[in-house]
Design an enzyme around this catalytic site. Structure first.
Site, PDB file in Angstrom:
ATOM      1  N   ARG A 102       0.831  -1.216   0.000  1.00 46.79           N
ATOM      2  CA  ARG A 102       0.000   0.000   0.000  1.00 46.79           C
ATOM      3  C   ARG A 102       0.856   1.252   0.000  1.00 46.79           C
ATOM      4  O   ARG A 102       0.557   2.214  -0.715  1.00 46.79           O
ATOM      5  CB  ARG A 102      -0.954   0.006   1.204  1.00 46.79           C
ATOM      6  CG  ARG A 102      -2.062  -1.025   1.074  1.00 46.79           C
ATOM      7  CD  ARG A 102      -2.944  -1.054   2.292  1.00 46.79           C
ATOM      8  NE  ARG A 102      -2.133  -1.356   3.472  1.00 46.79           N
ATOM      9  CZ  ARG A 102      -2.427  -0.981   4.707  1.00 46.79           C
ATOM     10  NH1 ARG A 102      -3.515  -0.293   4.955  1.00 46.79           N
ATOM     11  NH2 ARG A 102      -1.642  -1.308   5.708  1.00 46.79           N
ATOM     12  N   ASN A 126      -6.167  -2.855   1.740  1.00 49.13           N
ATOM     13  CA  ASN A 126      -6.094  -4.306   1.866  1.00 49.13           C
ATOM     14  C   ASN A 126      -7.510  -4.860   1.875  1.00 49.13           C
ATOM     15  O   ASN A 126      -8.426  -4.260   2.440  1.00 49.13           O
ATOM     16  CB  ASN A 126      -5.402  -4.709   3.174  1.00 49.13           C
ATOM     17  CG  ASN A 126      -3.907  -4.520   3.128  1.00 49.13           C
ATOM     18  OD1 ASN A 126      -3.308  -4.421   2.061  1.00 49.13           O
ATOM     19  ND2 ASN A 126      -3.285  -4.459   4.294  1.00 49.13           N
TER      20      ASN A 126
END
Length: 90
Positions: A19, A37
């Protein structure tokens, strides 16, 4: 030309900085959207911006950070909203 895309990336992509890697690539290119996620272990990315910038971000996230292993990369074209929200990690 402004475009929008949704990516779902699977493999070893959680717990490896994916990320943050995506956030850095997106901010470098000045595109809008977010990364998060998913419960199934994948990572979802929604991204919007000019075509060339989106293509560069896509090339980066297809590889991911060095500790990641991308096994599946799904791309879905979306209609651009035109909103400039910046990029965020969710």
């Amino acid at each position: 030309m402004r475009v929008a895309r949704r990516y779902v990336i699977a493999g070893r992509v959680q717990g490896v900085g994916f990320r943050y890697f995506t956030d850095e690539a997106a901010r470098r290119e000045g595109v809008d959207g977010w990364v998060r996620n998913m419960a199934d272990g994948s990572v979802e990315v929604m991204i919007e911006g000019d075509l060339e910038s989106i293509d560069r971000v896509e090339a980066a996230v297809r590889r991911g950070p060095s500790s990641a292993r991308v096994e599946r990369f799904d791309v879905e074209a979306r209609a651009p909203t035109g909103r400039t929200t910046g990029f965020s990690i969710r």
